[in-house]
Design a protein around this motif. Structure first.
Motif, PDB file in Angstrom:
ATOM      1  N   LEU A  95       0.845  -1.191   0.000  1.00 32.44           N
ATOM      2  CA  LEU A  95       0.000   0.000   0.000  1.00 32.44           C
ATOM      3  C   LEU A  95       0.886   1.249   0.000  1.00 32.44           C
ATOM      4  CD1 LEU A  95      -2.477  -1.159   2.792  1.00 32.44           C
ATOM      5  CD2 LEU A  95      -2.776  -1.386   0.325  1.00 32.44           C
ATOM      6  N   PRO A  96       1.010   1.945  -1.131  1.00 31.11           N
ATOM      7  CA  PRO A  96       1.776   3.198  -1.162  1.00 31.11           C
ATOM      8  C   PRO A  96       0.931   4.344  -0.601  1.00 31.11           C
ATOM      9  CG  PRO A  96       1.650   2.142  -3.347  1.00 31.11           C
ATOM     10  CD  PRO A  96       0.600   1.525  -2.482  1.00 31.11           C
ATOM     11  N   ILE A  97       1.506   5.045   0.370  1.00 32.18           N
ATOM     12  CA  ILE A  97       0.817   6.184   0.988  1.00 32.18           C
ATOM     13  C   ILE A  97       1.782   7.357   0.962  1.00 32.18           C
ATOM     14  CG2 ILE A  97      -0.297   7.028   3.082  1.00 32.18           C
ATOM     15  CD1 ILE A  97      -0.687   3.996   3.786  1.00 32.18           C
ATOM     16  N   LYS A  98       1.350   8.453   0.371  1.00 33.95           N
ATOM     17  CA  LYS A  98       2.255   9.583   0.169  1.00 33.95           C
ATOM     18  C   LYS A  98       1.619  10.876   0.649  1.00 33.95           C
ATOM     19  CE  LYS A  98       4.548   9.763  -3.670  1.00 33.95           C
ATOM     20  NZ  LYS A  98       4.856   9.855  -5.115  1.00 33.95           N
ATOM     21  N   TYR A  99       2.486  11.712   1.260  1.00 34.71           N
ATOM     22  CA  TYR A  99       2.141  13.100   1.531  1.00 34.71           C
ATOM     23  C   TYR A  99       2.938  13.945   0.545  1.00 34.71           C
ATOM     24  CZ  TYR A  99      -0.414  12.348   5.888  1.00 34.71           C
ATOM     25  OH  TYR A  99      -1.360  11.990   6.822  1.00 34.71           O
ATOM     26  N   VAL A 117      -2.720   9.340  -2.010  1.00 37.17           N
ATOM     27  CA  VAL A 117      -1.974  10.595  -1.983  1.00 37.17           C
ATOM     28  C   VAL A 117      -2.791  11.651  -1.267  1.00 37.17           C
ATOM     29  CG1 VAL A 117      -0.808  12.342  -3.364  1.00 37.17           C
ATOM     30  CG2 VAL A 117      -0.881   9.972  -4.172  1.00 37.17           C
ATOM     31  N   ASP A 118      -2.126  12.355  -0.325  1.00 38.68           N
ATOM     32  CA  ASP A 118      -2.744  13.462   0.385  1.00 38.68           C
ATOM     33  C   ASP A 118      -1.784  14.644   0.383  1.00 38.68           C
ATOM     34  OD1 ASP A 118      -5.146  12.241   1.042  1.00 38.68           O
ATOM     35  OD2 ASP A 118      -4.277  11.250   2.798  1.00 38.68           O
ATOM     36  N   ALA A 119      -2.305  15.811   0.653  1.00 43.54           N
ATOM     37  CA  ALA A 119      -1.464  17.002   0.760  1.00 43.54           C
ATOM     38  C   ALA A 119      -0.695  16.969   2.073  1.00 43.54           C
ATOM     39  CB  ALA A 119      -2.313  18.265   0.679  1.00 43.54           C
ATOM     40  N   ALA A 120       0.564  17.385   2.022  1.00 41.58           N
ATOM     41  CA  ALA A 120       1.407  17.389   3.217  1.00 41.58           C
ATOM     42  C   ALA A 120       0.887  18.391   4.237  1.00 41.58           C
ATOM     43  CB  ALA A 120       2.854  17.718   2.829  1.00 41.58           C
ATOM     44  N   LYS A 121       1.043  18.032   5.509  1.00 46.21           N
ATOM     45  CA  LYS A 121       0.579  18.886   6.597  1.00 46.21           C
ATOM     46  C   LYS A 121       1.745  19.635   7.216  1.00 46.21           C
ATOM     47  CE  LYS A 121      -2.916  15.382   7.701  1.00 46.21           C
ATOM     48  NZ  LYS A 121      -3.406  14.454   8.755  1.00 46.21           N
ATOM     49  N   TYR A 122       1.404  20.676   7.984  1.00 50.81           N
ATOM     50  CA  TYR A 122       2.417  21.426   8.728  1.00 50.81           C
ATOM     51  C   TYR A 122       2.658  20.736  10.067  1.00 50.81           C
ATOM     52  CZ  TYR A 122       2.793  25.477   5.645  1.00 50.81           C
ATOM     53  OH  TYR A 122       3.059  26.300   4.586  1.00 50.81           O
ATOM     54  N   ARG A 132       6.034  21.917   6.221  1.00 47.35           N
ATOM     55  CA  ARG A 132       5.240  20.870   5.584  1.00 47.35           C
ATOM     56  C   ARG A 132       6.185  19.745   5.198  1.00 47.35           C
ATOM     57  NH1 ARG A 132       1.225  23.633   1.234  1.00 47.35           N
ATOM     58  NH2 ARG A 132       3.201  24.557   0.560  1.00 47.35           N
ATOM     59  N   ILE A 133       5.882  18.539   5.670  1.00 46.07           N
ATOM     60  CA  ILE A 133       6.779  17.396   5.487  1.00 46.07           C
ATOM     61  C   ILE A 133       6.140  16.417   4.511  1.00 46.07           C
ATOM     62  CG2 ILE A 133       7.995  15.512   6.623  1.00 46.07           C
ATOM     63  CD1 ILE A 133       7.965  17.138   9.174  1.00 46.07           C
ATOM     64  N   ILE A 273      10.851  18.808   2.413  1.00 45.71           N
ATOM     65  CA  ILE A 273      10.370  19.642   3.519  1.00 45.71           C
ATOM     66  C   ILE A 273      10.237  21.078   3.022  1.00 45.71           C
ATOM     67  CG2 ILE A 273      10.992  20.669   5.735  1.00 45.71           C
ATOM     68  CD1 ILE A 273      12.001  18.104   6.690  1.00 45.71           C
ATOM     69  N   ASP A 274       9.076  21.638   3.276  1.00 42.43           N
ATOM     70  CA  ASP A 274       8.821  23.039   2.912  1.00 42.43           C
ATOM     71  C   ASP A 274       8.767  23.846   4.196  1.00 42.43           C
ATOM     72  OD1 ASP A 274       8.156  25.373   1.612  1.00 42.43           O
ATOM     73  OD2 ASP A 274       6.024  24.881   1.455  1.00 42.43           O
ATOM     74  N   TRP A 275       9.890  24.539   4.514  1.00 43.20           N
ATOM     75  CA  TRP A 275       9.970  25.297   5.758  1.00 43.20           C
ATOM     76  C   TRP A 275       9.104  26.559   5.659  1.00 43.20           C
ATOM     77  CZ3 TRP A 275      12.280  22.507   9.359  1.00 43.20           C
ATOM     78  CH2 TRP A 275      13.270  21.597   8.995  1.00 43.20           C
TER      79      TRP A 275
END
Length: 445
Positions: A95-99, A117-122, A132-133, A273-275
């Motif tokens: 099961l591939p799960i991606k942020y 696939v989901d959007a990355a959280k802070y 956001r990781i 990582i989006d700082w």
């Protein structure tokens, strides 16, 4: 799908068969005879039976089949299998799960239909820096233990429900705990691999139990050891957490791991990582400071190597001068040694020559003594007073002439111990030479 099509075909045949006697004049119904209506019903029933009794297992997918009478079985082999109108619960082997961090337009990009696939959280790090990781996690189901697989499928009902209710909460909790264990500055300073290791370990074996601790400031020694002070950095006044350890092992939360569901973590990494903007500005300032430090370091190294070069050049000049002086010293030493050897050789030569002259003088003395003895005998034998006087005159003249012409050695080396011996030796040499001269003059006459 085939079941629904079969049911629809069977119902269509039954409806036509019922409505045909009622609407005899209907052109559409007149085209279907009773035989055709029965054929439609049989075809629909057959399709319903086939689709209800069998199903096609896709490759890479495991199925839990739950029968209407309460039984169930696990199917891991692709192809056509029986289900006997049972319920299917399909689960992918992996099961591939991606942020994913959305782009400027808010899109997540092109993704596979088999990936979740989901959007990355802070998430907030220990120093309150948010980012956001983006992560990539691959979960594998257990296909070796059928009972465990059927239990997981029965409790979760669907693959999406298992991902949303079991896997994603564990991923979020793992990221949250791991962020508490380090500062954002620590992450970019080389602890990214530790982040991935903590993240995967918690997903597979359970969440860490964290404990808060006081981050004691390191005391700095200024000048000599008697002056010590503690520097407090205001930016470090935040809560610090560490893993609670018991018997050398990390303490974990009970019943909160994917392993309990027969799931194995194959991959769990941070892809991006989006700082937050404030931290990006701080990073930019740090990069500029590091660049300036590197430049100054390079300049310092250049000055150091320039000094080393000058020092090496001075050492080379010193070595050259030392070699020149040593060469001159060797030349002078060799010349002095040569001069000493020559003087020693000359001394030996003069000594040998003196000994030769000494023996020559002794020989002359012996010959003179013999001749004098002979003349004395002759005189005593009967020379007249006139002959004796003439002989003495000639002898005196000859002695004077011989003394004038007498040549003695220029170098005389003293070897005796008394003055009388030296005087007698000199007199003997002179007498011997005079006697020889006189004998030669008498012989000529």
């Amino acid at each position: 799908m085939i079941l629904y099509i079969g049911i629809l075909i069977a119902l269509t045949g039954a409806i036509i068969l019922i409505l045909k006697p009622i609407f005899k004049t209907n052109e559409i119904l007149t085209k279907f005879t009773i035989k055709r209506s029965l054929q439609l019903m049989v075809l629909g029933i057959a399709l319903s039976i086939i689709s209800g009794a069998f199903f096609y297992a896709e490759p890479g997918t495991a199925y839990a089949v739950q029968y209407p009478w309460g039984g169930q079985k696990a199917v891991f082999r692709q192809g056509i299998n029986t289900k006997m109108w049972g319920r299917l619960i399909p689960l992918q082997f992996e099961l591939p799960i991606k942020y994913v961090i959305p782009n400027s337009e808010g899109n997540l990009g092109d993704q596979s239909e088999y990936a979740n696939v989901d959007a990355a959280k802070y998430w907030a790090f220990s120093d309150a820096v948010k980012a956001r990781i983006a992560t990539s996690v691959v979960i594998s189901i257990n296909t070796d233990d059928k009972d465990q697989f059927l239990s997981v499928a029965d409790r979760n009902k669907t693959e999406q429900n298992m991902i949303r209710s079991r896997v994603i909460p564990n991923i979020d909790q793992s990221i949250k705990n791991t962020c508490k264990l380090m500062d954002a500055q620590d992450y970019i300073s080389g602890q990214a691999s530790d982040f991935d290791r903590y993240f995967k370990d918690q997903l597979e074996n359970g969440m860490y139990v964290l404990e808060e601790y006081a981050d004691n400031q390191t005391r700095e020694i200024i000048g000599d050891s008697s002056t010590v002070r503690t520097i407090v950095n205001k930016e470090t006044k935040h809560k610090r957490f560490r893993i609670q350890i018991r018997n050398g092992e990390p303490v974990r939360e009970k019943g909160n791991s994917l392993k309990a569901y027969g799931l194995t973590v194959i991959q769990a990494v941070v892809t991006e990582i989006d700082w937050e903007q404030t931290f990006d500005k701080r990073l930019q300032l740090q990069k500029e400071e590091v660049a300036q430090t590197q430049l100054e370091k390079q300049q310092a190294e250049r000055e150091f190597y320039r000094a080393q070069k000058e020092k090496a050049r001075g050492e080379a000049d010193k070595a050259t001068e030392r070699a020149r002086l040593e060469k001159e010293q060797i030349q002078k030493t060799i010349a002095a040694e040569t001069e000493a050897k020559v003087a020693e050789f000359n001394l030996v030569k003069e000594k040998k020559q003196f000994e030769v002259e000494k023996f020559k003088a002794l020989s002359k003395k012996v010959a003179a003594d013999a001749e004098s003895y002979q003349n004395a005998k002759l005189v005593s034998a009967g020379l007249t007073p006139q002959e004796k006087a003439e002989w003495e005159y000639k002898t005196s003249v000859g002695v004077a002439r011989e003394l004038k012409e007498l040549s003695l050695p220029e170098i005389f080396i003293e070897g005796g111990s008394s003055k009388s011996t030296d005087s007698n030796l000199l007199q003997s040499l002179i007498g011997a030479d005079l006697a020889k001269k006189m004998m030669e003059s008498n012989g000529q006459k």
